[in-house]
Design a protein around this motif. Structure first.
Motif, PDB file in Angstrom:
ATOM      1  N   CYS A  59       0.807  -1.229   0.000  1.00  0.00           N
ATOM      2  CA  CYS A  59       0.000   0.000   0.000  1.00  0.00           C
ATOM      3  C   CYS A  59       0.836   1.274   0.000  1.00  0.00           C
ATOM      4  N   GLY A  60       2.137   1.155   0.179  1.00  0.00           N
ATOM      5  CA  GLY A  60       2.992   2.334   0.131  1.00  0.00           C
ATOM      6  C   GLY A  60       3.045   3.138   1.412  1.00  0.00           C
ATOM      7  N   ALA A  61       2.746   2.519   2.537  1.00  0.00           N
ATOM      8  CA  ALA A  61       2.745   3.241   3.807  1.00  0.00           C
ATOM      9  C   ALA A  61       4.026   3.052   4.614  1.00  0.00           C
ATOM     10  N   MET A  62       4.778   1.978   4.337  1.00  0.00           N
ATOM     11  CA  MET A  62       5.985   1.671   5.104  1.00  0.00           C
ATOM     12  C   MET A  62       7.031   1.100   4.163  1.00  0.00           C
ATOM     13  N   PHE A  63       8.249   1.628   4.248  1.00  0.00           N
ATOM     14  CA  PHE A  63       9.312   1.187   3.356  1.00  0.00           C
ATOM     15  C   PHE A  63      10.568   0.833   4.133  1.00  0.00           C
ATOM     16  N   GLU A  64      11.345  -0.048   3.528  1.00  0.00           N
ATOM     17  CA  GLU A  64      12.664  -0.384   4.040  1.00  0.00           C
ATOM     18  C   GLU A  64      13.666   0.033   2.978  1.00  0.00           C
ATOM     19  N   VAL A  65      14.692   0.780   3.393  1.00  0.00           N
ATOM     20  CA  VAL A  65      15.697   1.312   2.479  1.00  0.00           C
ATOM     21  C   VAL A  65      17.063   0.776   2.894  1.00  0.00           C
ATOM     22  N   ASN A  66      17.783   0.199   1.937  1.00  0.00           N
ATOM     23  CA  ASN A  66      19.139  -0.302   2.167  1.00  0.00           C
ATOM     24  C   ASN A  66      20.079   0.388   1.188  1.00  0.00           C
ATOM     25  N   VAL A  67      21.117   1.035   1.717  1.00  0.00           N
ATOM     26  CA  VAL A  67      22.092   1.705   0.867  1.00  0.00           C
ATOM     27  C   VAL A  67      23.491   1.387   1.378  1.00  0.00           C
ATOM     28  N   VAL A  68      24.338   0.893   0.482  1.00  0.00           N
ATOM     29  CA  VAL A  68      25.753   0.672   0.773  1.00  0.00           C
ATOM     30  C   VAL A  68      26.515   1.545  -0.216  1.00  0.00           C
ATOM     31  N   ALA A  69      27.198   2.579   0.316  1.00  0.00           N
ATOM     32  CA  ALA A  69      27.839   3.553  -0.557  1.00  0.00           C
ATOM     33  C   ALA A  69      29.130   4.081   0.069  1.00  0.00           C
ATOM     34  N   PRO A  70      30.126   4.403  -0.763  1.00  0.00           N
ATOM     35  CA  PRO A  70      31.390   4.933  -0.231  1.00  0.00           C
ATOM     36  C   PRO A  70      31.230   6.309   0.427  1.00  0.00           C
ATOM     37  N   GLU A  71      30.177   7.023   0.098  1.00  0.00           N
ATOM     38  CA  GLU A  71      29.939   8.344   0.691  1.00  0.00           C
ATOM     39  C   GLU A  71      29.718   8.279   2.199  1.00  0.00           C
ATOM     40  N   PHE A  72      29.411   7.104   2.717  1.00  0.00           N
ATOM     41  CA  PHE A  72      29.161   6.942   4.148  1.00  0.00           C
ATOM     42  C   PHE A  72      30.440   6.669   4.944  1.00  0.00           C
ATOM     43  N   LYS A  73      31.558   6.504   4.260  1.00  0.00           N
ATOM     44  CA  LYS A  73      32.812   6.181   4.947  1.00  0.00           C
ATOM     45  C   LYS A  73      33.161   7.273   5.963  1.00  0.00           C
ATOM     46  N   GLY A  74      33.420   6.855   7.182  1.00  0.00           N
ATOM     47  CA  GLY A  74      33.792   7.766   8.256  1.00  0.00           C
ATOM     48  C   GLY A  74      32.621   8.409   8.977  1.00  0.00           C
ATOM     49  N   LEU A  75      31.405   8.140   8.523  1.00  0.00           N
ATOM     50  CA  LEU A  75      30.216   8.705   9.170  1.00  0.00           C
ATOM     51  C   LEU A  75      29.561   7.662  10.070  1.00  0.00           C
ATOM     52  N   ASN A  76      29.093   8.107  11.237  1.00  0.00           N
ATOM     53  CA  ASN A  76      28.388   7.164  12.101  1.00  0.00           C
ATOM     54  C   ASN A  76      26.998   6.896  11.528  1.00  0.00           C
ATOM     55  N   THR A  77      26.321   5.914  12.092  1.00  0.00           N
ATOM     56  CA  THR A  77      25.017   5.483  11.583  1.00  0.00           C
ATOM     57  C   THR A  77      23.987   6.612  11.609  1.00  0.00           C
ATOM     58  N   VAL A  78      23.983   7.404  12.661  1.00  0.00           N
ATOM     59  CA  VAL A  78      23.019   8.503  12.764  1.00  0.00           C
ATOM     60  C   VAL A  78      23.204   9.492  11.615  1.00  0.00           C
ATOM     61  N   LYS A  79      24.435   9.852  11.316  1.00  0.00           N
ATOM     62  CA  LYS A  79      24.704  10.785  10.214  1.00  0.00           C
ATOM     63  C   LYS A  79      24.319  10.169   8.873  1.00  0.00           C
ATOM     64  N   GLN A  80      24.586   8.891   8.701  1.00  0.00           N
ATOM     65  CA  GLN A  80      24.204   8.204   7.462  1.00  0.00           C
ATOM     66  C   GLN A  80      22.693   8.243   7.268  1.00  0.00           C
ATOM     67  N   HIS A  81      21.962   7.974   8.337  1.00  0.00           N
ATOM     68  CA  HIS A  81      20.500   7.960   8.263  1.00  0.00           C
ATOM     69  C   HIS A  81      19.935   9.364   8.047  1.00  0.00           C
ATOM     70  N   ARG A  82      20.584  10.363   8.622  1.00  0.00           N
ATOM     71  CA  ARG A  82      20.138  11.747   8.398  1.00  0.00           C
ATOM     72  C   ARG A  82      20.278  12.130   6.919  1.00  0.00           C
ATOM     73  N   ILE A  83      21.335  11.653   6.287  1.00  0.00           N
ATOM     74  CA  ILE A  83      21.520  11.924   4.859  1.00  0.00           C
ATOM     75  C   ILE A  83      20.372  11.317   4.060  1.00  0.00           C
ATOM     76  N   ILE A  84      20.035  10.071   4.351  1.00  0.00           N
ATOM     77  CA  ILE A  84      18.931   9.400   3.649  1.00  0.00           C
ATOM     78  C   ILE A  84      17.622  10.134   3.911  1.00  0.00           C
ATOM     79  N   ASN A  85      17.370  10.510   5.164  1.00  0.00           N
ATOM     80  CA  ASN A  85      16.154  11.245   5.507  1.00  0.00           C
ATOM     81  C   ASN A  85      16.064  12.558   4.739  1.00  0.00           C
ATOM     82  N   GLU A  86      17.176  13.266   4.613  1.00  0.00           N
ATOM     83  CA  GLU A  86      17.170  14.543   3.897  1.00  0.00           C
ATOM     84  C   GLU A  86      16.916  14.330   2.403  1.00  0.00           C
TER      85      GLU A  86
END
Length: 107
Positions: A59-86
């Motif tokens: 129905c499009g109400a809940m999604f799971e997002v998986n991203v493995v990317a070099p841009e996340f190198k050196g960033l903690n999980t919270v910062k990585q998730h903030r990037i996706i949220n933005e």
């Protein structure tokens, strides 16, 4: 005296019936998946994995997002998730929820 008074003509509306299912039901979930993958692919062209899955039963109400990317190198999980949220902030406005999994790929 302080109890809740429910009128006889009161109709109980199921919470599940109020979940947004888009104009085309399951089709809306698939279209949203594809749109988010495209947006993420544009932002992470070197990603080794980008997956978006409608986990709400289509129905499009809940999604799971998986991203493995070099841009996340050196960033903690919270910062990585903030990037996706933005990046997905406009799409997230129409969702009930989102699960995000990210990691930096080995180069």
């Amino acid at each position: 005296m302080f109890g809740r008074v429910i009128p006889k003509n009161f109709r109980n509306i199921s919470l599940l019936s109020r979940v947004w299912s888009g104009p085309n039901g399951a089709l809306a979930g698939k279209q949203a998946e594809q749109k988010m993958v495209t947006i993420l692919r544009d932002k992470f062209p070197k990603a080794s994995l980008i997956e978006v899955t409608d986990v709400s039963g289509g129905c499009g109400a809940m999604f799971e997002v998986n991203v493995v990317a070099p841009e996340f190198k050196g960033l903690n999980t919270v910062k990585q998730h903030r990037i996706i949220n933005e990046i997905l902030k406009e799409e997230i406005k129409n969702m009930h929820g989102i699960r995000i999994h990210t990691s930096a790929q080995d180069t």
